[in-house]
Design a protein around this motif. Structure first.
Motif, PDB file in Angstrom:
ATOM      1  N   SER A 186      22.741  -1.778   6.766  1.00 17.78           N
ATOM      2  CA  SER A 186      22.171  -0.829   7.747  1.00 17.78           C
ATOM      3  C   SER A 186      23.091  -0.702   8.950  1.00 17.78           C
ATOM      4  O   SER A 186      23.363   0.405   9.424  1.00 17.78           O
ATOM      5  N   ALA A 187      23.570  -1.835   9.455  1.00 14.17           N
ATOM      6  CA  ALA A 187      24.479  -1.802  10.600  1.00 14.17           C
ATOM      7  C   ALA A 187      25.747  -1.031  10.264  1.00 14.17           C
ATOM      8  O   ALA A 187      26.240  -0.232  11.068  1.00 14.17           O
ATOM      9  N   ALA A 188      26.281  -1.240   9.066  1.00 14.10           N
ATOM     10  CA  ALA A 188      27.494  -0.529   8.647  1.00 14.10           C
ATOM     11  C   ALA A 188      27.246   0.971   8.573  1.00 14.10           C
ATOM     12  O   ALA A 188      28.102   1.772   8.963  1.00 14.10           O
ATOM     13  N   ARG A 189      26.077   1.361   8.083  1.00  8.61           N
ATOM     14  CA  ARG A 189      25.738   2.780   7.963  1.00  8.61           C
ATOM     15  C   ARG A 189      25.587   3.417   9.355  1.00  8.61           C
ATOM     16  O   ARG A 189      26.095   4.498   9.613  1.00  8.61           O
TER      17      ARG A 189
ATOM     18  N   TYR B 279      29.997  -7.657   5.250  1.00  6.58           N
ATOM     19  CA  TYR B 279      29.457  -6.714   4.263  1.00  6.58           C
ATOM     20  C   TYR B 279      30.579  -5.898   3.629  1.00  6.58           C
ATOM     21  O   TYR B 279      30.627  -5.742   2.405  1.00  6.58           O
ATOM     22  N   ARG B 280      31.481  -5.376   4.458  1.00  6.86           N
ATOM     23  CA  ARG B 280      32.597  -4.571   3.934  1.00  6.86           C
ATOM     24  C   ARG B 280      33.487  -5.409   3.005  1.00  6.86           C
ATOM     25  O   ARG B 280      33.996  -4.903   2.010  1.00  6.86           O
ATOM     26  N   ASP B 281      33.662  -6.687   3.328  1.00 10.98           N
ATOM     27  CA  ASP B 281      34.448  -7.575   2.480  1.00 10.98           C
ATOM     28  C   ASP B 281      33.779  -7.755   1.112  1.00 10.98           C
ATOM     29  O   ASP B 281      34.425  -7.612   0.075  1.00 10.98           O
ATOM     30  N   VAL B 282      32.482  -8.039   1.124  1.00  8.52           N
ATOM     31  CA  VAL B 282      31.749  -8.220  -0.138  1.00  8.52           C
ATOM     32  C   VAL B 282      31.740  -6.912  -0.923  1.00  8.52           C
ATOM     33  O   VAL B 282      31.965  -6.904  -2.141  1.00  8.52           O
TER      34      VAL B 282
ATOM     35  N   ASP C 142      30.890  -8.739  13.184  1.00  4.57           N
ATOM     36  CA  ASP C 142      31.123  -9.783  12.178  1.00  4.57           C
ATOM     37  C   ASP C 142      30.279  -9.546  10.926  1.00  4.57           C
ATOM     38  O   ASP C 142      30.751  -9.729   9.802  1.00  4.57           O
ATOM     39  N   MET C 143      29.030  -9.141  11.140  1.00  5.54           N
ATOM     40  CA  MET C 143      28.121  -8.874  10.029  1.00  5.54           C
ATOM     41  C   MET C 143      28.651  -7.716   9.176  1.00  5.54           C
ATOM     42  O   MET C 143      28.668  -7.789   7.944  1.00  5.54           O
ATOM     43  N   ILE C 144      29.108  -6.663   9.832  1.00  4.19           N
ATOM     44  CA  ILE C 144      29.644  -5.499   9.131  1.00  4.19           C
ATOM     45  C   ILE C 144      30.930  -5.869   8.398  1.00  4.19           C
ATOM     46  O   ILE C 144      31.135  -5.458   7.256  1.00  4.19           O
ATOM     47  N   LYS C 145      31.766  -6.663   9.036  1.00  3.94           N
ATOM     48  CA  LYS C 145      33.011  -7.104   8.398  1.00  3.94           C
ATOM     49  C   LYS C 145      32.712  -7.873   7.114  1.00  3.94           C
ATOM     50  O   LYS C 145      33.349  -7.642   6.081  1.00  3.94           O
TER      51      LYS C 145
END
Length: 110
Positions: free
Chosen positions: A69-72, A97-100, A92-95
């Motif tokens: 959600s944060a990434a979106r 998620y993007r890594d996974v 950090d959370m978005i990073k």
């Protein structure tokens, strides 16, 4: 805690659902959005399904919901959306998620 019944040697026994179980609706939404991002090509049905399965193995559901959600919302403009752009813990959370997600796409031959 989510409970379900599983068959063990022909007997129904309760089992606790894994923290990595994602609701079907969330899996379907991921696949539909992923396919849309790839112009709806049928081959991406399998690739996108593979990707959400990979993500589900790597990230607990609650963490997935927050980080995806944060990434979106990070891309949305406006002062109020700064909450998804500015705090370091959100970055950090978005990073993560993007890594996974990137590893999932690589593993699923995107």
């Amino acid at each position: 805690m989510n409970w379900r019944l599983v068959v063990v040697l022909g007997v129904f026994v309760p089992a606790v659902a894994s923290a990595y179980d994602y609701p079907t609706q969330d899996r379907v939404e991921f696949v539909l959005e992923c396919m849309h991002d790839h112009r709806g090509k049928h081959e991406y049905l399998y690739k996108c399904s593979c990707a959400i399965d990979f993500i589900a193995r790597e990230m607990p559901y609650d963490e997935y919901v927050e980080s995806s959600s944060a990434a979106r919302y990070q891309q949305m403009g406006g002062e109020r959306m700064g909450i998804f752009r500015d705090p370091d813990f959100v970055k950090d959370m978005i990073k993560k998620y993007r890594d996974v997600q990137g590893r999932a796409f690589k593993a699923c031959n995107f």
